[in-house]
Write an enzyme that holds these catalytic residues in place. Structure first.
Site, PDB file in Angstrom:
ATOM      1  N   HIS A 174      -1.079  -3.170   0.671  1.00 28.33           N
ATOM      2  CA  HIS A 174      -0.541  -4.410   0.114  1.00 28.33           C
ATOM      3  C   HIS A 174       0.605  -4.071  -0.833  1.00 28.33           C
ATOM      4  O   HIS A 174       0.814  -2.901  -1.169  1.00 28.33           O
ATOM      5  CB  HIS A 174      -1.625  -5.170  -0.660  1.00 28.33           C
TER       6      HIS A 174
ATOM      7  N   HIS B 247       6.000  -1.430  -3.741  1.00 26.54           N
ATOM      8  CA  HIS B 247       5.559  -0.262  -2.982  1.00 26.54           C
ATOM      9  C   HIS B 247       4.190  -0.538  -2.380  1.00 26.54           C
ATOM     10  O   HIS B 247       3.486  -1.461  -2.791  1.00 26.54           O
ATOM     11  CB  HIS B 247       5.473   0.970  -3.883  1.00 26.54           C
TER      12      HIS B 247
END
Length: 314
Positions: free
Chosen positions: A43, A129
């Site tokens: 995620h 990220h």
């Protein structure tokens, strides 16, 4: 009592998860990180919340639904690898994404909404990220230059929603979806696109499952709020288009919604009703869980009615 941690994040599509997982499987043989993240846990974090008291769950969900309603879906591209922590002994190994203004704007709105609710958030600049591994444990120091030769995952994926996750440290995968909020904004900046966006809610409503049941009154109020917002958007667009509303149109039945919601909350608070034979009570008795299922399906049936279609349960 052990507290759960919650966070708001951008989920990845199955294709993006699989691309990163393939890379992770290959890289793990040459990069001795202690933990490699499960494919289903990939995620992009927008806001880490920590503990969410029951009283804050409904306001949080309302705020996230409002943010999502004005944000248009967009796409992201996987690109680049990197680490956080010490240069020679990083604590995080991550997959990056290409710079995308829509992601930055979405994160800003999510972040500000969470701050306004009193959550204490990370003040560091946003660095989108996807964490794929944690804690370097190699005998030799980590060599950042080694990342240049790795065949990083590369794919483009869509972002149609944001998700409220809960962390379960004792489980694998450990991130559990509590609620999903569809991005309903139009590319031209308008909020919603009438019936087309209303129907999107039908596709997402089944996401509100198990764990939200712990906050049932808040959950019911959230559904009422979402309905009212969707109704207001649709009516505004009907008026803007100059459409004439005839008496007795499908919106009329919505006038009774507040009393319907109150009755449902009351039934839930009373708990399971006693079993009665069919002659004495033709209406089926409902447990709390059944009442909540009724809530979910009633919402779906309402959307079908707005389409002029027979009510149905997908």
């Amino acid at each position: 009592m052990k507290r759960s941690h919650y966070f708001i994040a951008v989920p990845l599509t199955s294709e993006a998860k699989q691309a990163i997982s393939r890379f992770s499987g290959d890289a793990s043989s040459s990069l001795p990180f202690r933990t490699w993240v499960h494919e289903e846990d990939y995620h992009i974090t927008l806001a880490f919340l920590g503990d969410v008291p029951p009283g804050k769950m409904a306001p949080l969900c309302e705020a996230m639904a409002a943010v999502a309603a004005k944000s248009a879906p967009f796409s992201l591209a996987l690109a680049g690898l990197g680490t956080f922590g010490e240069r020679t002994a990083p604590r995080i190994f991550w997959q990056g994404v290409k710079e995308e203004a829509a992601l930055n704007e979405l994160r800003r709105d999510v972040y500000e909404a969470c701050l306004s609710l009193g959550f204490s958030l990370d003040r560091r600049p946003f660095a989108p990220h996807i964490t794929i591994a944690r804690k370097w444990q190699g005998e030799a120091p980590f060599q950042p230059e080694a990342l240049r030769s790795l065949p990083a995952a590369s794919t483009v994926f869509s972002v149609p929603e944001i998700v409220l996750y809960r962390t379960n440290m004792e489980k694998t995968p450990k991130y559990e979806t509590i609620a999903a909020f569809p991005l309903l904004g139009a590319p031209d900046g308008r909020t919603g696109e009438g019936m087309g966006q209303l129907l999107k809610l039908r596709d997402y409503i089944s996401r509100y499952e198990t764990d939200v049941y712990h906050y049932v009154p808040e959950f019911i109020r959230l559904k009422q709020w979402q309905w009212e917002q969707a109704k207001a958007r649709w009516e505004a667009e009907r008026d803007a288009d100059g459409a004439r509303r005839e008496p007795g149109e499908t919106w009329d039945f919505l006038l009774d919604k507040p009393s319907w919601w109150e009755r449902l909350i009351g039934r839930w608070r009373r708990g399971p009703e006693p079993e009665m034979d069919e002659e004495r009570s033709p209406a089926p008795s409902l447990s709390r869980a059944a009442t909540l299922d009724e809530l979910k399906w009633q919402f779906l049936d309402d959307l079908f009615e707005l389409q002029g279609m027979p009510a149905g349960r997908l």
